[in-house]
Design a protein around this motif. Sequence first.
Motif, PDB file in Angstrom:
ATOM      1  N   UNK A 201      44.967  44.495  48.674  1.00 35.62           N
ATOM      2  CA  UNK A 201      46.022  43.473  48.739  1.00 35.62           C
ATOM      3  C   UNK A 201      45.880  42.487  47.577  1.00 35.62           C
ATOM      4  N   UNK A 202      44.657  42.068  47.262  1.00 36.82           N
ATOM      5  CA  UNK A 202      44.452  41.124  46.161  1.00 36.82           C
ATOM      6  C   UNK A 202      44.808  41.753  44.814  1.00 36.82           C
ATOM      7  N   UNK A 203      44.450  43.017  44.618  1.00 38.91           N
ATOM      8  CA  UNK A 203      44.829  43.700  43.382  1.00 38.91           C
ATOM      9  C   UNK A 203      46.346  43.750  43.237  1.00 38.91           C
ATOM     10  N   UNK A 204      47.037  44.009  44.348  1.00 37.70           N
ATOM     11  CA  UNK A 204      48.504  44.050  44.316  1.00 37.70           C
ATOM     12  C   UNK A 204      49.086  42.676  44.031  1.00 37.70           C
ATOM     13  N   UNK A 205      48.474  41.632  44.574  1.00 35.14           N
ATOM     14  CA  UNK A 205      48.992  40.274  44.349  1.00 35.14           C
ATOM     15  C   UNK A 205      48.720  39.805  42.912  1.00 35.14           C
ATOM     16  N   UNK A 206      47.696  40.359  42.280  1.00 32.92           N
ATOM     17  CA  UNK A 206      47.508  40.065  40.858  1.00 32.92           C
ATOM     18  C   UNK A 206      48.576  40.782  40.042  1.00 32.92           C
ATOM     19  N   UNK A 207      48.873  42.034  40.398  1.00 32.77           N
ATOM     20  CA  UNK A 207      49.874  42.801  39.652  1.00 32.77           C
ATOM     21  C   UNK A 207      51.262  42.170  39.757  1.00 32.77           C
ATOM     22  N   UNK A 208      51.630  41.689  40.943  1.00 33.02           N
ATOM     23  CA  UNK A 208      53.002  41.191  41.111  1.00 33.02           C
ATOM     24  C   UNK A 208      53.155  39.715  40.740  1.00 33.02           C
ATOM     25  N   UNK A 209      52.068  39.078  40.270  1.00 33.89           N
ATOM     26  CA  UNK A 209      52.150  37.700  39.794  1.00 33.89           C
ATOM     27  C   UNK A 209      51.931  36.640  40.850  1.00 33.89           C
ATOM     28  N   UNK A 210      51.728  37.031  42.113  1.00 37.29           N
ATOM     29  CA  UNK A 210      51.535  36.044  43.176  1.00 37.29           C
ATOM     30  C   UNK A 210      50.304  35.188  42.928  1.00 37.29           C
ATOM     31  N   UNK A 211      49.197  35.814  42.538  1.00 36.33           N
ATOM     32  CA  UNK A 211      47.974  35.048  42.304  1.00 36.33           C
ATOM     33  C   UNK A 211      48.141  34.079  41.139  1.00 36.33           C
ATOM     34  N   UNK A 212      48.826  34.505  40.095  1.00 37.30           N
ATOM     35  CA  UNK A 212      49.038  33.613  38.949  1.00 37.30           C
ATOM     36  C   UNK A 212      49.835  32.381  39.368  1.00 37.30           C
ATOM     37  N   UNK A 213      50.865  32.587  40.202  1.00 34.68           N
ATOM     38  CA  UNK A 213      51.678  31.455  40.656  1.00 34.68           C
ATOM     39  C   UNK A 213      50.856  30.506  41.528  1.00 34.68           C
ATOM     40  N   UNK A 214      50.018  31.055  42.400  1.00 34.59           N
ATOM     41  CA  UNK A 214      49.216  30.206  43.271  1.00 34.59           C
ATOM     42  C   UNK A 214      48.142  29.458  42.483  1.00 34.59           C
ATOM     43  N   UNK A 215      47.560  30.112  41.475  1.00 35.41           N
ATOM     44  CA  UNK A 215      46.587  29.394  40.641  1.00 35.41           C
ATOM     45  C   UNK A 215      47.259  28.215  39.935  1.00 35.41           C
ATOM     46  N   UNK A 216      48.435  28.448  39.385  1.00 38.41           N
ATOM     47  CA  UNK A 216      49.142  27.360  38.698  1.00 38.41           C
ATOM     48  C   UNK A 216      49.473  26.235  39.667  1.00 38.41           C
ATOM     49  N   UNK A 217      49.814  26.585  40.902  1.00 37.27           N
ATOM     50  CA  UNK A 217      50.180  25.561  41.901  1.00 37.27           C
ATOM     51  C   UNK A 217      48.974  24.722  42.295  1.00 37.27           C
ATOM     52  N   UNK A 218      47.836  25.356  42.487  1.00 41.34           N
ATOM     53  CA  UNK A 218      46.669  24.638  43.018  1.00 41.34           C
ATOM     54  C   UNK A 218      45.699  24.180  41.937  1.00 41.34           C
ATOM     55  N   UNK A 219      45.657  24.859  40.796  1.00 45.84           N
ATOM     56  CA  UNK A 219      44.750  24.461  39.721  1.00 45.84           C
ATOM     57  C   UNK A 219      45.446  23.626  38.667  1.00 45.84           C
ATOM     58  N   UNK A 220      46.765  23.707  38.600  1.00 42.10           N
ATOM     59  CA  UNK A 220      47.518  23.022  37.565  1.00 42.10           C
ATOM     60  C   UNK A 220      47.822  23.960  36.403  1.00 42.10           C
ATOM     61  N   UNK A 221      48.581  23.490  35.427  1.00 42.44           N
ATOM     62  CA  UNK A 221      48.923  24.330  34.273  1.00 42.44           C
ATOM     63  C   UNK A 221      47.666  24.755  33.523  1.00 42.44           C
ATOM     64  N   UNK A 222      47.689  25.978  33.008  1.00 38.23           N
ATOM     65  CA  UNK A 222      46.537  26.457  32.252  1.00 38.23           C
ATOM     66  C   UNK A 222      46.531  27.962  32.167  1.00 38.23           C
ATOM     67  N   UNK A 223      45.704  28.470  31.277  1.00 37.12           N
ATOM     68  CA  UNK A 223      45.571  29.910  31.098  1.00 37.12           C
ATOM     69  C   UNK A 223      44.428  30.407  31.978  1.00 37.12           C
ATOM     70  N   UNK A 224      44.686  30.467  33.281  1.00 39.88           N
ATOM     71  CA  UNK A 224      43.644  30.803  34.235  1.00 39.88           C
ATOM     72  C   UNK A 224      43.337  32.301  34.187  1.00 39.88           C
ATOM     73  N   UNK A 225      42.063  32.690  34.244  1.00 41.61           N
ATOM     74  CA  UNK A 225      41.709  34.111  34.166  1.00 41.61           C
ATOM     75  C   UNK A 225      42.340  34.917  35.302  1.00 41.61           C
ATOM     76  N   UNK A 226      42.814  36.107  34.961  1.00 44.86           N
ATOM     77  CA  UNK A 226      43.342  37.037  35.958  1.00 44.86           C
ATOM     78  C   UNK A 226      42.159  37.851  36.489  1.00 44.86           C
TER      79      UNK A 226
END
Length: 359
Positions: A201-226
């Motif tokens: 499930x986590x691999x799929x959420x990285x592929x579809x961009x869900x994790x990137x959106x949640x990192x931006x929401x909770x960590x703030x703007x930035x080039x967070x590692x995938x």
Amino acid sequence: MGTSGDYAPFSHRADTAQSGAVWARGLDIELAEAFVRDSGRALRLVEFTWVALLRDLTAHDFDVAMSGVTVRPDRSLTGRFSVPVAQSGAVLLVRESDAAGGLAELERSGTAIAVNRGGHLERVIRARFPNASVRPIERNQDVLAELIEGRATAVASDTLEAPHWLARVEGVVALGPFTRDDKAFLVRADRPELARELDAWLLARERDGTLAKLRARHFGPGDWPRTATPQAALDAARRERLALMPLVAEAKRRSGAPVEDLARERKVLDAAALGVERSARLRAVEPPDEADIRRFFETQIADAKQLQHAFLAAPPNPALEPADLAKQIRPALIRIGDRIAMLLVERSLEAPGTRASER
């Protein structure tokens, strides 16, 4: 799900506007809610303290801890880590007037450093600043007050939590980072099916961009590692495996066993090839080339032996907690190997033609 409720941006307390009830929020809470929704489960939050995390997991108080848990060897011995969801690094927060000397100045004897009791950072600080006076604080949300109220020269945090603390006080800066830590979910050792489902499930959420959106929401703007791509997760699994090698070496030192055991290595390689084949069968795909798989694991074995030799060449480390090779360490290595096997298959699907032996 086990949660600490004290570690923004992963899990923290927040009052709801309507009822005034207190609930945990944060990146890991949102991921937990999405996972149970997608998998048809129900979610129950169970609060833990960091000092009791492994005890509560072993007691089956919860199935998985999802609260910004740092990957480290003692936790690998107890449970099953997922693929990482984030990376962070340890920092010290100090007043601007105390920052000129940098981290080296804080190594002097008597420096008071406050840190969350029982958490990963307490171990980091004790190892990195052996001459300091470490002040363990029972609740993570109370650590910053030790600096504000003058009871500590520095307080320990990390690159993801520190911005939340810095926003609350003026004249304070961060020194570091001086570690690189993977953050993942810690599943009960006896729940391999749940661990595999969560990883997929986590691999799929990285592929579809869900994790990137949640990192931006909770960590703030930035080039967070995938961190949940197959390759990044493979790199993290290798780091987790190698972090166990001092424990392996110490167990062999105590028993008098040699570092090199060719018969055992052959068993490991055979089991690895079968594990990749099993993972491919579960995905209903062709497995990567077996010769490539064996070369990949041969490299891991060579790296592991090199670390063991280096550890044994140094004096014994009295701070290292011994572990049983057969009952604790090898089961942990098998659990990590299962995840590596799955990730090798996933990587071959995501990047056709990639050889498993590539570093």
